[in-house]
Design a protein around this motif. Structure first.
Motif, PDB file in Angstrom:
ATOM      1  N   ALA A  73       6.228  10.640  -6.075  1.00 36.59           N
ATOM      2  CA  ALA A  73       7.076   9.276  -6.203  1.00 36.59           C
ATOM      3  C   ALA A  73       6.719   8.353  -5.152  1.00 36.59           C
ATOM      4  CB  ALA A  73       8.484   9.577  -6.245  1.00 36.59           C
ATOM      5  N   ASP A  74       6.825   7.155  -5.369  1.00 37.95           N
ATOM      6  CA  ASP A  74       6.618   5.985  -4.421  1.00 37.95           C
ATOM      7  C   ASP A  74       7.577   4.896  -4.404  1.00 37.95           C
ATOM      8  OD1 ASP A  74       5.622   4.046  -6.408  1.00 37.95           O
ATOM      9  OD2 ASP A  74       3.562   4.904  -6.253  1.00 37.95           O
ATOM     10  N   ILE A 103       0.825  -1.137   0.035  1.00 35.63           N
ATOM     11  CA  ILE A 103      -0.076  -0.028  -0.009  1.00 35.63           C
ATOM     12  C   ILE A 103       0.857   1.329   0.091  1.00 35.63           C
ATOM     13  CG2 ILE A 103      -1.893  -1.337   1.128  1.00 35.63           C
ATOM     14  CD1 ILE A 103      -0.909   0.568   3.628  1.00 35.63           C
ATOM     15  N   ALA A 104       2.096   0.975  -0.354  1.00 34.68           N
ATOM     16  CA  ALA A 104       3.085   2.046  -0.295  1.00 34.68           C
ATOM     17  C   ALA A 104       3.065   3.254  -1.318  1.00 34.68           C
ATOM     18  CB  ALA A 104       4.440   1.762   0.098  1.00 34.68           C
ATOM     19  N   LEU A 147      11.808   6.061   1.199  1.00 38.66           N
ATOM     20  CA  LEU A 147      11.577   7.031   0.260  1.00 38.66           C
ATOM     21  C   LEU A 147      10.315   7.997   0.738  1.00 38.66           C
ATOM     22  CD1 LEU A 147      11.851   8.535  -2.610  1.00 38.66           C
ATOM     23  CD2 LEU A 147      10.220   6.825  -3.485  1.00 38.66           C
ATOM     24  N   LEU A 148       9.373   7.223   1.379  1.00 39.05           N
ATOM     25  CA  LEU A 148       8.080   7.893   1.567  1.00 39.05           C
ATOM     26  C   LEU A 148       8.219   9.164   2.755  1.00 39.05           C
ATOM     27  CD1 LEU A 148       5.527   4.892   1.991  1.00 39.05           C
ATOM     28  CD2 LEU A 148       6.415   6.313   0.017  1.00 39.05           C
ATOM     29  N   THR A 200       3.866   8.990   8.093  1.00 37.66           N
ATOM     30  CA  THR A 200       4.742   9.522   9.214  1.00 37.66           C
ATOM     31  C   THR A 200       5.759   8.474   9.615  1.00 37.66           C
ATOM     32  OG1 THR A 200       2.639   9.524  10.454  1.00 37.66           O
ATOM     33  CG2 THR A 200       3.639  11.467   9.817  1.00 37.66           C
ATOM     34  N   TYR A 201       6.867   9.036   9.777  1.00 38.82           N
ATOM     35  CA  TYR A 201       8.036   7.962  10.173  1.00 38.82           C
ATOM     36  C   TYR A 201       7.776   7.528  11.463  1.00 38.82           C
ATOM     37  CZ  TYR A 201      12.818   6.816  11.006  1.00 38.82           C
ATOM     38  OH  TYR A 201      14.190   6.005  11.330  1.00 38.82           O
ATOM     39  N   LEU A 202       7.811   6.077  12.045  1.00 40.79           N
ATOM     40  CA  LEU A 202       7.586   5.688  12.967  1.00 40.79           C
ATOM     41  C   LEU A 202       8.799   5.156  13.693  1.00 40.79           C
ATOM     42  CD1 LEU A 202       4.615   5.786  14.270  1.00 40.79           C
ATOM     43  CD2 LEU A 202       4.456   3.118  13.747  1.00 40.79           C
ATOM     44  N   GLU A 203       9.371   4.447  13.127  1.00 38.07           N
ATOM     45  CA  GLU A 203      10.655   3.960  13.725  1.00 38.07           C
ATOM     46  C   GLU A 203      11.612   3.478  12.442  1.00 38.07           C
ATOM     47  OE1 GLU A 203      10.733  -0.611  14.884  1.00 38.07           O
ATOM     48  OE2 GLU A 203       9.994   0.844  16.300  1.00 38.07           O
TER      49      GLU A 203
END
Lengths: 293, 329, 387
Positions: free
Chosen positions: C313-314, C259-260, C282-283, C384-387
Motif C-alpha cells: 500500500a502507498d 515518489i512515495a 503510512l510508509l 526508513t523513518y528519518l524524523e
C-alpha cells in the motif's frame, strides 16, 4: 566544473540522442523514397520494438540479444502487414487520405498495445551493467554506448544493403523512377513492401536500445516527432541526410537545453523544422527541389 | 404523394435541421439525464464549428492542416486572457479571438501555403507543436498549470449557471454553429467555393483559367482559422478551464478524424463527424475505455472504405430512398 | 466531389442522434436505492501510478462497506471514470457523474491539474468533492464544495526546506518535470526558500519522456548547489536518480512526495539509495511508537491492501481511503441530502485517516497540519523513518 567540460557532456548527450533520431529519421526516409508517403506511425514502430522485446525477454525468457533480434523481425512483419492491408489499397488515394491513414495506424497500434499490454511501462535490463564510462571529464552510461554502436552498425548495414545487394539497388532505382524500374523488370510492389519492412525494423532497433528506459503504449509519439524533424532537417528522401539530420538535431537540442534553457527544448526542434521547411525545404545538405509551387 | 414530401424536405432541409436542433432540448428535457446529453451536444456544436472551417480548408481547397488545434487554442486563450487577466468583457474576448486568429493566419498563410502535400502537413504539425509549447510556457496563459476562465454572461445573466442548466449555453452554441454553417454553405456555392474546388482539382488548371490561387488559399486559411477561434472562445467559457494539452496534436488529429469520418468535402459532413465522434465516447463505455483503439480502427476503415466520408454514403442512400436522380446541388 | 445530390441527410443525422439518446436513456432507468459515490482517477495517463492504487483502494473500501451491510442499509455503489491525466476528460466526467449518474459526492481526481480544472464545474453543480491531489491552491482560498485529503505541495516543500536548514544547507538546485506538478513545485520553492534562508541557484526542467537528463544535471554540477530537489512523479524521478548516479554526484538528493510508492524503488533500483523525501506516516508505520493515534488504522489498511492486491500500500491509495471514508461518514449522518452531506464533511473532526488526523472547518477544507508529514530516506531499497 569548467565550461568546456560541460560543453563536452552536452555534445555527448546530443550525439547519443542523435543516434536514435537518425535511426527513426532513416525509417521515415526509406518509406518516403519508395511511396512518397510520410509514415506517421514510425514512432509506434519504436514503441512496438521495445514492447515486443520486453515481452520476449520477460515472458518467453529468451536472452537479451535473441529477444532483440526477434522483436526487430516481428516489428518488420507488422510494417509489412501495414503496407499490404492499408497503404497498398490507398496507393492512388489523395495525400490527405494517405496521411490520415498512417495517423490512423499509429493510433491503432497505440490502442492495441494498451489493450494487450496495459498502461504501465515495460522494461528490459540494461544491456551491460557496471560503472559508466568516462571520456575526459564527460560521463556516459553504458547503455548510451550501446545506443550509439547499434545505431552506427544499423546504418552501416543499411548502407551496404543499398550499395551492394540487388534488392538494395532495385530499391534505389524505384525511388528514382518507378516507371523505368518497372520497365527493366523490377517488381515495384515488392520493393515497397520491403521498404516498409526495413523501415519498421529500423524503428524496432531504436526501440530495442531504448527499452531499458521503459516504454509504454504512448511513448512512441515523442520519438516519432523528433525523428520526423530530423528527417526534414536532413532533407526528406535522402539516407545520408536523415543521419546527418538526426545527429544535428540531437546536438542542437542538448546545446539549447544546456546553454540557453531547458524550458523550450521541445519547441526548439520544431522551430528548426519550420525554419528548414520554409527556407530550405530540400534540407540542409543537398540542392534538390522540394515540392513547392 | 410521398415524392412531394421528399421534395419539400429537400427544399427546406437546412431550415428543418435548424428546427430539429432548436427543438432537441424540449425532447431531452423529458429524460432524467437530459441535461447531461445537452452538455454533450454543446461540445458537439463546438467541435462542429472547428470542423466546418477545417473542411473548407481540406475538403474544398485541398490543403491539409495538422495544427488546427493551435487556432482553437489561440481563440480559447484570447477569451480566457481578456476576461481573467484584464477583467474585460467576454465579448471583447470573442472579438479579439476572431481578430487575432485572422491576423495570425494571414501572416502564416503566405509562407506556409506555398508548401504542398506532405510538406504542408509537416509544417502545420510543427506550427501546432510550437503553439503548444508557447501555451505551456508563457506566463500569461498560466503555463502548464492551466487557466481558469469565467462563465459567460449576457446582460448580467450567466449562461451556464446551475439554475439555467445547459439549455442556454446549448442555444448559444448552436445558434452560432448554425449561423456559421449557413455562411459556409453559401460560401461553397459561391464564386469562392468554385474557385476553391478548382484549386483542389488541379492548381495548374485553376491558375491557367485565371484563378488567383494564393489569394483564395489565404482567404480560406484565414476563414478556417477564424472558425476555430470562435469555437475556441465558446469552449473557453463553457469548459471554464484551459490546459495546454487540450490544444495539442491529439486535438488536431481528433478534429481531422471528425472531418474524415463525416466527409471532408461537405459542410454537413463536418457536423455529422463532429457529432458522432463527440457523442460516441459518452454513450458507449467500451468506446470510452478503449477510445484510442476504436478511434484508430474507425479512422483506418473510414479512409479505406469510404474516403468521401459518411455524408456521401448517406446522400447516396437518400437518393435511393427517394428514387430520384441528380437534382439539387 | 462537393456536389451533394440528396443533401437531406442532415435530418437523418439528427434522427440517428436522437435515436441513440433514446436507447441510452431507456437503459439507464434504475432503482434509487443504492448510494452512489463518483470516483475519478487517472489510471491510464501520466499519473497512473497514483490513480491505480487510488481506484483499488476505493473499490476495496466499497466492498468492505457493503460486506458490513452498507450505509444504514443502503448498498454503496462506486461509479468510476478514468481521467487519463486529461483535464477535459476530468471535467466531462464530473458532468457525467452529476447529471447522468446522479452521485452524492465525488472523490478524486489524482492530479492537481485536473483538480484545479474541475473546481468551477464542481462549484457550479454544487456537488461535494474531495480531491486526492496536492496543490495548495485547490483549497486555498477555500471553495464551498471542494475539499482535499493529501498534504499540500507547500507543506511538503516546507518540510524539505526545514530539514535542509537543520543540515546547514544554504544553496540548492531545483529540477522539475514539465507540466502542472513540476511548475507547482517551482512556485513553492521560489516562494518558500527565502523564509528558510536558502538560495535556489539553478532551476531546470525536463520532460518525463526524455531518456537522458544528464544535460540538466551537468548544468547543475557546474553550480555551487549543496543539495538538489527533484520535483516529479515516479517514472521521471527514477530516470533522474539513475542519471545522478551515473554522473557520480555526491550532494544530497531530495525528491517530492510524488515518489512515495514502491514503483519508484523498483524502477530506480540502487539509484534510489539515500534519496530523502517527505510523505505521510503510512510508509513507515512499523517504526511508529504504539502511542501514535494513526498506527492501528495504518496497519489495518496496509494489511488489507496487501491481502487483496498483493502489492504494498502507498500514500496515494491512502488519499483515496481518507476521501472515501470521510464521504461515507458524512452520508451516514446526512443520508442522500447533498447539501447536508457537504455540511457534514465540513464538520469532520479528529478523523484518524491514512494521511493524518483530519480537522475540517469552514476556513480549512484541507484539514491536515504539517505534523502529518515525516521525512523518509530510502535505505537498502526500503523506506526508513528519518524524523
Amino acid at each position: 566544473m569548467k565550461f568546456a567540460d560541460q560543453l563536452l557532456q552536452y555534445l555527448i548527450n546530443g550525439i547519443t540522442n542523435g543516434g536514435i533520431y537518425a535511426l527513426i529519421a532513416l525509417g521515415f526516409t526509406i518509406i518516403y523514397k519508395s511511396t512518397d508517403i510520410i509514415n506517421f506511425a514510425q514512432g509506434e514502430f519504436v514503441m512496438l520494438g521495445a514492447v515486443f522485446m520486453s515481452t520476449l525477454y520477460n515472458r518467453a525468457h529468451l536472452s537479451l540479444p535473441v529477444s532483440f533480434g526477434f522483436s526487430v523481425l516481428a516489428v518488420a512483419a507488422v510494417g509489412i502487414l501495414m503496407e499490404v492491408l492499408m497503404i497498398h489499397p490507398l496507393r492512388d488515394g489523395s495525400v490527405i487520405s494517405q496521411i490520415m491513414a498512417t495517423i490512423g495506424a499509429s493510433i491503432f497500434f497505440r490502442g492495441s498495445v494498451m489493450l494487450i499490454w496495459g498502461r504501465n511501462d515495460l522494461f528490459v535490463p540494461f544491456f551491460s551493467c557496471g560503472q559508466p564510462y568516462r571520456f575526459f571529464s564527460a560521463i556516459f552510461d553504458r547503455q548510451y554506448v550501446w545506443i550509439l554502436v547499434i545505431a552506427l552498425i544499423s546504418m552501416g548495414v543499411l548502407h551496404l544493403f543499398y550499395e551492394k545487394t540487388t534488392h538494395g539497388k532495385a530499391m534505389t532505382a524505384c525511388s528514382a523512377n518507378k516507371k523505368a524500374s518497372m520497365l527493366v523488370g523490377i517488381n515495384v510492389q515488392t520493393m515497397v513492401i520491403l521498404s516498409f519492412g526495413l523501415s519498421a525494423a529500423l524503428g524496432a532497433v531504436a526501440g530495442g536500445v531504448l527499452a531499458p528506459f521503459g516504454m509504454k503504449y504512448d511513448s512512441g509519439v515523442t520519438f516519432g516527432l523528433k525523428g520526423f524533424c530530423a528527417a526534414i532537417v536532413g532533407g526528406l528522401g535522402n539516407n545520408v541526410g536523415a543521419m546527418v539530420g538526426g545527429f544535428v538535431l540531437g546536438v542542437v537540442e542538448e546545446l539549447g537545453a544546456g546553454l540557453i534553457s531547458s524550458n523550450y527544448k521541445n519547441a526548439l526542434s520544431f522551430c528548426i523544422l519550420l525554419a528548414v521547411l520554409l527556407i530550405r525545404p530540400q534540407g540542409i545538405l543537398f540542392i534538390r527541389s522540394g515540392e513547392r509551387v | 404523394m410521398i415524392k412531394r414530401v421528399w421534395k419539400v424536405i429537400e427544399q427546406f432541409h437546412f431550415l428543418l435541421f435548424c428546427l430539429l436542433v432548436l427543438s432537441l432540448p424540449l425532447i431531452l428535457r423529458r429524460f432524467e439525464a437530459g441535461d447531461y446529453y445537452l452538455s454533450v451536444l454543446v461540445l458537439a456544436g463546438i467541435s462542429s464549428i472547428v470542423v466546418i472551417g477545417l473542411n473548407l480548408l481540406m475538403g474544398y481547397a485541398g490543403q491539409i492542416s495538422l495544427g488546427h488545434a493551435a487556432f482553437f487554442g489561440l481563440g480559447a486563450y484570447s477569451s480566457g486572457i481578456v476576461t481573467i487577466r484584464y477583467g474585460l468583457s467576454p465579448w471583447l474576448g470573442f472579438a479579439l479571438s476572431i481578430g487575432l486568429n485572422a491576423v495570425v493566419a494571414y501572416i502564416l498563410a503566405e509562407p506556409i501555403l506555398k508548401l504542398k502535400g506532405h510538406y504542408l502537413a509537416m509544417a502545420t504539425l510543427g506550427l501546432g507543436m510550437i503553439f503548444l509549447t508557447l501555451f505551456s510556457n508563457l506566463a500569461i496563459t498560466g503555463g502548464s498549470e492551466g487557466l481558469s476562465v469565467a462563465k459567460l454572461s449576457i446582460l448580467g445573466y450567466v449562461l451556464n449557471s446551475r439554475e439555467l442548466k445547459e439549455v442556454n449555453y446549448y442555444y448559444f452554441t448552436w445558434s452560432i454553429a448554425l449561423l456559421l454553417m449557413h455562411l459556409a454553405l453559401n460560401l461553397v456555392n459561391s464564386r469562392v467555393g468554385r474557385a476553391l474546388r478548382a484549386i483542389h482539382a488541379s492548381e495548374i488548371a485553376a491558375h491557367s483559367i485565371g484563378v488567383d490561387i494564393a489569394k483564395f488559399k489565404t482567404q480560406v486559411f484565414v476563414i478556417s482559422a477564424v472558425y476555430a477561434g470562435v469555437a475556441g472562445s465558446i469552449f473557453a467559457h463553457y469548459s471554464t478551464f484551459l490546459c495546454p494539452p487540450d490544444f495539442g496534436l491529439t486535438q488536431s488529429i481528433r478534429l481531422l478524424t471528425m472531418g474524415v469520418i463525416g466527409g471532408m468535402s461537405s459542410i454537413w459532413g463536418a457536423v455529422l463527424g463532429a457529432a458522432i465522434l463527440t457523442m460516441l465516447p459518452q454513450l458507449l463505455d467500451v468506446f470510452a475505455e478503449y477510445d484510442i483503439l476504436v478511434y484508430g480502427l474507425v479512422l483506418i476503415l473510414a479512409i479505406i472504405f469510404m474516403p468521401q466520408g459518411m455524408s456521401q454514403k448517406i446522400s447516396l442512400g437518400w437518393e435511393k430512398l427517394t428514387g430520384q436522380g441528380s437534382q439539387g446541388s | 466531389m462537393g456536389r451533394k445530390k440528396g443533401k437531406l441527410f442532415g435530418i437523418l443525422v439528427m434522427c440517428v442522434v436522437s435515436g441513440l439518446f433514446l436507447v441510452q436513456t431507456a437503459f439507464s432507468a434504475e432503482s434509487k436505492k443504492p448510494y452512489k459515490i463518483g470516483a475519478i482517477f487517472d489510471i491510464s495517463g501520466k499519473a497512473s501510478a497514483l490513480g491505480t492504487p487510488e481506484k483499488q483502494t476505493a473499490e476495496m473500501v466499497v466492498e468492505q462497506v457493503n460486506k458490513a451491510g452498507g450505509i444504514n442499509g443502503h448498498p454503496l455503489e462506486l461509479v468510476f471514470y478514468d481521467t487519463a491525466s486529461d483535464t477535459q476528460k476530468a471535467i466531462e466526467s464530473v458532468n457525467k457523474l452529476v447529471k447522468k449518474d446522479k452521485v452524492l459526492a465525488i472523490i478524486g481526481p489524482s492530479t492537481s491539474g485536473e483538480s484545479m480544472a474541475i473546481i468551477e464545474t464542481i462549484q457550479n453543480n454544487e456537488i461535494p468533492n474531495i480531491s486526492c491531489a496536492a496543490r495548495i491552491e485547490i483549497t486555498d482560498p477555500p471553495k464551498k464544495w471542494v475539499f482535499k485529503t493529501p498534504q499540500t505541495d507547500r507543506q511538503a516543500m516546507a518540510k524539505i526546506l526545514g530539514y535542509m536548514k537543520k543540515q546547514g544547507i544554504k544553496k540548492i538546485a531545483f529540477m522539475s518535470v514539465e507540466g502542472g506538478f513540476g511548475s507547482g513545485g517551482l512556485v513553492q520553492v521560489d516562494s518558500l526558500s527565502p523564509e528558510f534562508g536558502i538560495e535556489v541557484v539553478a532551476r531546470e526542467k525536463f520532460s518525463e519522456d526524455d531518456t537522458n537528463m544528464t544535460t540538466q544535471l551537468t548544468k547543475i554540477r557546474g553550480t555551487d548547489a549543496q543539495a538538489l530537489i527533484v520535483w516529479c512523479t515516479d517514472k521521471g524521478s527514477a530516470k533522474v536518480a539513475s542519471n545522478i548516479r551515473q554522473l557520480g554526484m555526491t550532494i544530497p538528493i531530495f525528491m517530492s512526495h510524488g515518489i512515495a510508492s514502491m514503483k519508484f524503488i523498483e524502477q530506480a533500483k540502487e539509484a534510489a539509495e539515500g534519496i530523502i523525501f517527505p510523505a505521510g506516516r503510512l510508509l513507515v508505520f512499523d517504526s511508529l511508537p504504539d502511542t501514535d493515534p494513526q498506527k492501528k488504522v495504518l496497519a489495518k489498511y496496509a494489511a488489507d491492501f496487501k491481502a487483496k492486491y498483493n502489492t504494498t500500500a502507498d500514500t496515494f491509495g491512502g488519499h483515496a481511503w481518507d476521501a472515501l471514508n470521510i464521504v461515507i461518514r458524512a452520508i451516514e449522518k446526512a443520508g442522500d441530502d447533498i447539501n447536508r452531506i457537504r455540511d457534514e464533511i465540513e464538520k469532520t473532526k479528529n478523523f484518524v485517516g491514512i494521511g493524518g488526523v483530519f480537522n475540517f472547518s469552514e476556513k480549512d477544507h484541507h484539514g491536515l497540519g504539517p505534523e502529518s508529514l515525516v521525512m523518509i530516506k530510502i535505505v537498502n531499497g526500503k523506506w526508513t523513518y528519518l524524523e
